[in-house]
Design a protein around this motif. Structure first.
Motif, PDB file in Angstrom:
ATOM      1  N   GLN A 177       0.873  -1.116   0.073  1.00  0.00           N
ATOM      2  CA  GLN A 177       0.022   0.072   0.036  1.00  0.00           C
ATOM      3  C   GLN A 177       0.915   1.320   0.092  1.00  0.00           C
ATOM      4  O   GLN A 177       1.942   1.182   0.399  1.00  0.00           O
ATOM      5  CB  GLN A 177      -0.930  -0.032   1.068  1.00  0.00           C
ATOM      6  CG  GLN A 177      -1.810  -1.115   1.516  1.00  0.00           C
ATOM      7  CD  GLN A 177      -2.766  -1.131   2.602  1.00  0.00           C
ATOM      8  OE1 GLN A 177      -3.345  -0.132   2.999  1.00  0.00           O
ATOM      9  NE2 GLN A 177      -3.166  -2.236   3.233  1.00  0.00           N
ATOM     10  N   LYS A 178       0.462   2.486  -0.443  1.00  0.00           N
ATOM     11  CA  LYS A 178       1.130   3.560  -0.635  1.00  0.00           C
ATOM     12  C   LYS A 178       1.559   3.876   0.830  1.00  0.00           C
ATOM     13  O   LYS A 178       2.756   4.326   0.956  1.00  0.00           O
ATOM     14  CB  LYS A 178       0.306   4.638  -1.266  1.00  0.00           C
ATOM     15  CG  LYS A 178       0.066   4.264  -2.830  1.00  0.00           C
ATOM     16  CD  LYS A 178      -1.030   5.543  -3.404  1.00  0.00           C
ATOM     17  CE  LYS A 178      -1.054   5.242  -4.752  1.00  0.00           C
ATOM     18  NZ  LYS A 178      -1.992   6.433  -5.183  1.00  0.00           N
ATOM     19  N   LYS A 179       0.812   3.919   1.629  1.00  0.00           N
ATOM     20  CA  LYS A 179       1.038   4.557   3.173  1.00  0.00           C
ATOM     21  C   LYS A 179       2.336   3.623   3.796  1.00  0.00           C
ATOM     22  O   LYS A 179       3.094   4.148   4.609  1.00  0.00           O
ATOM     23  CB  LYS A 179      -0.050   4.459   3.782  1.00  0.00           C
ATOM     24  CG  LYS A 179      -0.647   3.138   4.341  1.00  0.00           C
ATOM     25  CD  LYS A 179      -1.956   3.109   5.286  1.00  0.00           C
ATOM     26  CE  LYS A 179      -2.454   1.833   5.629  1.00  0.00           C
ATOM     27  NZ  LYS A 179      -3.583   1.790   6.038  1.00  0.00           N
ATOM     28  N   ASP A 180       2.445   2.382   3.506  1.00  0.00           N
ATOM     29  CA  ASP A 180       3.692   1.689   3.855  1.00  0.00           C
ATOM     30  C   ASP A 180       4.809   1.405   3.035  1.00  0.00           C
ATOM     31  O   ASP A 180       5.601   0.395   3.318  1.00  0.00           O
ATOM     32  CB  ASP A 180       3.161   0.474   4.647  1.00  0.00           C
ATOM     33  CG  ASP A 180       2.491  -0.574   3.621  1.00  0.00           C
ATOM     34  OD1 ASP A 180       2.428  -0.412   2.436  1.00  0.00           O
ATOM     35  OD2 ASP A 180       1.822  -1.429   3.996  1.00  0.00           O
ATOM     36  N   SER A 181       4.900   2.196   1.795  1.00  0.00           N
ATOM     37  CA  SER A 181       5.840   1.848   1.023  1.00  0.00           C
ATOM     38  C   SER A 181       6.929   3.228   0.855  1.00  0.00           C
ATOM     39  O   SER A 181       6.455   4.159   0.992  1.00  0.00           O
ATOM     40  CB  SER A 181       5.136   1.598  -0.386  1.00  0.00           C
ATOM     41  OG  SER A 181       4.526   0.526  -0.418  1.00  0.00           O
ATOM     42  N   LEU A 182       7.930   2.876   0.404  1.00  0.00           N
ATOM     43  CA  LEU A 182       9.126   3.906   0.160  1.00  0.00           C
ATOM     44  C   LEU A 182       9.849   3.605  -0.834  1.00  0.00           C
ATOM     45  O   LEU A 182      10.437   2.263  -1.092  1.00  0.00           O
ATOM     46  CB  LEU A 182      10.101   3.680   1.356  1.00  0.00           C
ATOM     47  CG  LEU A 182      11.053   4.972   1.730  1.00  0.00           C
ATOM     48  CD1 LEU A 182      10.053   6.401   1.779  1.00  0.00           C
ATOM     49  CD2 LEU A 182      11.781   4.658   2.924  1.00  0.00           C
ATOM     50  N   VAL A 183      10.198   4.383  -1.860  1.00  0.00           N
ATOM     51  CA  VAL A 183      10.777   4.492  -3.165  1.00  0.00           C
ATOM     52  C   VAL A 183      12.140   4.956  -2.696  1.00  0.00           C
ATOM     53  O   VAL A 183      12.153   6.144  -2.385  1.00  0.00           O
ATOM     54  CB  VAL A 183      10.148   5.070  -4.382  1.00  0.00           C
ATOM     55  CG1 VAL A 183      11.098   5.088  -5.378  1.00  0.00           C
ATOM     56  CG2 VAL A 183       8.767   4.087  -4.688  1.00  0.00           C
ATOM     57  N   ILE A 184      13.349   4.405  -3.275  1.00  0.00           N
ATOM     58  CA  ILE A 184      14.437   4.821  -2.967  1.00  0.00           C
ATOM     59  C   ILE A 184      15.447   4.721  -4.119  1.00  0.00           C
ATOM     60  O   ILE A 184      15.521   3.737  -4.987  1.00  0.00           O
ATOM     61  CB  ILE A 184      15.293   3.741  -1.962  1.00  0.00           C
ATOM     62  CG1 ILE A 184      14.607   3.687  -0.607  1.00  0.00           C
ATOM     63  CG2 ILE A 184      16.942   4.415  -1.608  1.00  0.00           C
ATOM     64  CD1 ILE A 184      14.689   2.400   0.323  1.00  0.00           C
ATOM     65  N   GLY A 185      15.939   5.765  -4.673  1.00  0.00           N
ATOM     66  CA  GLY A 185      16.682   5.973  -6.091  1.00  0.00           C
ATOM     67  C   GLY A 185      17.534   7.185  -6.195  1.00  0.00           C
ATOM     68  O   GLY A 185      17.133   8.233  -5.188  1.00  0.00           O
ATOM     69  N   ASP A 186      18.152   7.151  -7.194  1.00  0.00           N
ATOM     70  CA  ASP A 186      19.097   8.256  -7.517  1.00  0.00           C
ATOM     71  C   ASP A 186      18.682   9.022  -8.683  1.00  0.00           C
ATOM     72  O   ASP A 186      19.264  10.245  -8.801  1.00  0.00           O
ATOM     73  CB  ASP A 186      20.441   7.799  -7.800  1.00  0.00           C
ATOM     74  CG  ASP A 186      20.655   7.104  -9.150  1.00  0.00           C
ATOM     75  OD1 ASP A 186      21.263   7.812  -9.969  1.00  0.00           O
ATOM     76  OD2 ASP A 186      20.067   6.003  -9.454  1.00  0.00           O
ATOM     77  N   ASN A 187      17.808   8.646  -9.279  1.00  0.00           N
ATOM     78  CA  ASN A 187      16.950   9.382 -10.515  1.00  0.00           C
ATOM     79  C   ASN A 187      16.037  10.245  -9.893  1.00  0.00           C
ATOM     80  O   ASN A 187      14.815   9.760  -9.758  1.00  0.00           O
ATOM     81  CB  ASN A 187      16.775   8.593 -11.680  1.00  0.00           C
ATOM     82  CG  ASN A 187      16.564   9.449 -12.972  1.00  0.00           C
ATOM     83  OD1 ASN A 187      15.678  10.107 -12.762  1.00  0.00           O
ATOM     84  ND2 ASN A 187      17.230   8.995 -13.933  1.00  0.00           N
ATOM     85  N   PHE A 188      15.995  11.754 -10.026  1.00  0.00           N
ATOM     86  CA  PHE A 188      15.106  12.432  -9.434  1.00  0.00           C
ATOM     87  C   PHE A 188      13.962  12.399 -10.215  1.00  0.00           C
ATOM     88  O   PHE A 188      12.710  12.216  -9.779  1.00  0.00           O
ATOM     89  CB  PHE A 188      15.646  13.858  -9.407  1.00  0.00           C
ATOM     90  CG  PHE A 188      14.936  14.728  -8.464  1.00  0.00           C
ATOM     91  CD1 PHE A 188      14.978  14.784  -6.853  1.00  0.00           C
ATOM     92  CD2 PHE A 188      13.730  15.264  -8.816  1.00  0.00           C
ATOM     93  CE1 PHE A 188      14.176  15.441  -6.237  1.00  0.00           C
ATOM     94  CE2 PHE A 188      12.985  16.081  -8.067  1.00  0.00           C
ATOM     95  CZ  PHE A 188      13.275  16.140  -6.522  1.00  0.00           C
TER      96      PHE A 188
END
Length: 231
Positions: A177-188
């Protein structure tokens, strides 16, 4: 206790050190194909290649060119300056380059220690616009594969990051779900704005601590180990 349960990692230059590995693979191309005949210094060839490569990847991400055109053109363009219009040669160079990339194993600083810390507590995923015949091999060769529950590649999803369809697909498959997810990346643009526009929290992995951002990510880090301070 963190609110997050699902962590979605970009691969290139977030975990796998694309800058170092791709440069090494390109040097293999330079020496194998005797490109010093045209570019006496590797750096001059690298700079010419990289200028074209960055522009072509932007077009590919916007669905304006095909993967096949990108792979051929980025090797043909530096040769075209010298009147060489040999597309079979460019395709051979591209194939060799991708094969060499798969053999490179450099990762970003603190990648393994950070993943070791996170793996027992979170579901981990890869989200990448990279080519499927390369990304799986890179993950396996560099020892990263075993950390991740699922690999989401744009070629298989049918849409590139930052398109909302890409993020919608990864949620439908992962049951996150969106509320419990996190995206991690270097490309803004691809990682951070894509997640932001879809309503997902983000971690921007920025190599440049002096960078000024118009839009502020949920978090900004300059080393992967910083994730351990809030996750």
């Amino acid at each position: 206790m963190s609110q997050y349960k699902h962590l979605f990692f970009d691969l290139d230059n977030t975990l796998w050190n694309f800058t170092e590995n791709a440069r090494s693979a390109l040097f293999d191309v330079y020496t194998t194909y005797n490109l010093n005949r045209y570019y006496p210094e590797f750096d001059s060839y690298f700079n010419q290649f990289e200028e074209n490569n960055v522009a072509l990847w932007r077009l590919y991400g916007a669905d304006k060119i095909t993967k096949e055109f990108l792979n051929t053109e980025r090797f043909l363009a530096p040769l075209r300056k010298f009147g060489i219009l040999n597309e079979p040669l460019a395709r051979a160079m591209s194939t060799f380059y991708l094969e060499q990339c798969c053999e490179k194993t450099a990762v970003m600083p603190n990648t393994f220690s950070t993943l070791d810390y996170l793996k027992p507590h979170y579901d981990l995923y890869i989200i990448s616009n990279g080519f499927k015949e390369v990304q799986y091999k890179k993950l396996k060769k560099s020892g990263l594969s075993g950390y991740f529950n699922k690999i989401f590649l744009s070629e298989e999803v049918g849409h590139h990051k930052p398109k909302p369809e890409f993020f919608a697909h990864m949620f439908s498959v992962s049951n996150a779900q969106k509320k419990d997810s996190l995206v991690i990346g270097d490309n803004f643009e691809a990682d951070i704005e894509g997640a932001m526009n879809f309503g997902i929290d983000q971690v921007y992995y920025s190599a440049d601590s002096s960078q000024t951002l118009i839009k502020q990510p949920t978090y900004t880090i300059h080393n992967l180990s910083e994730l351990c301070s809030f996750l």
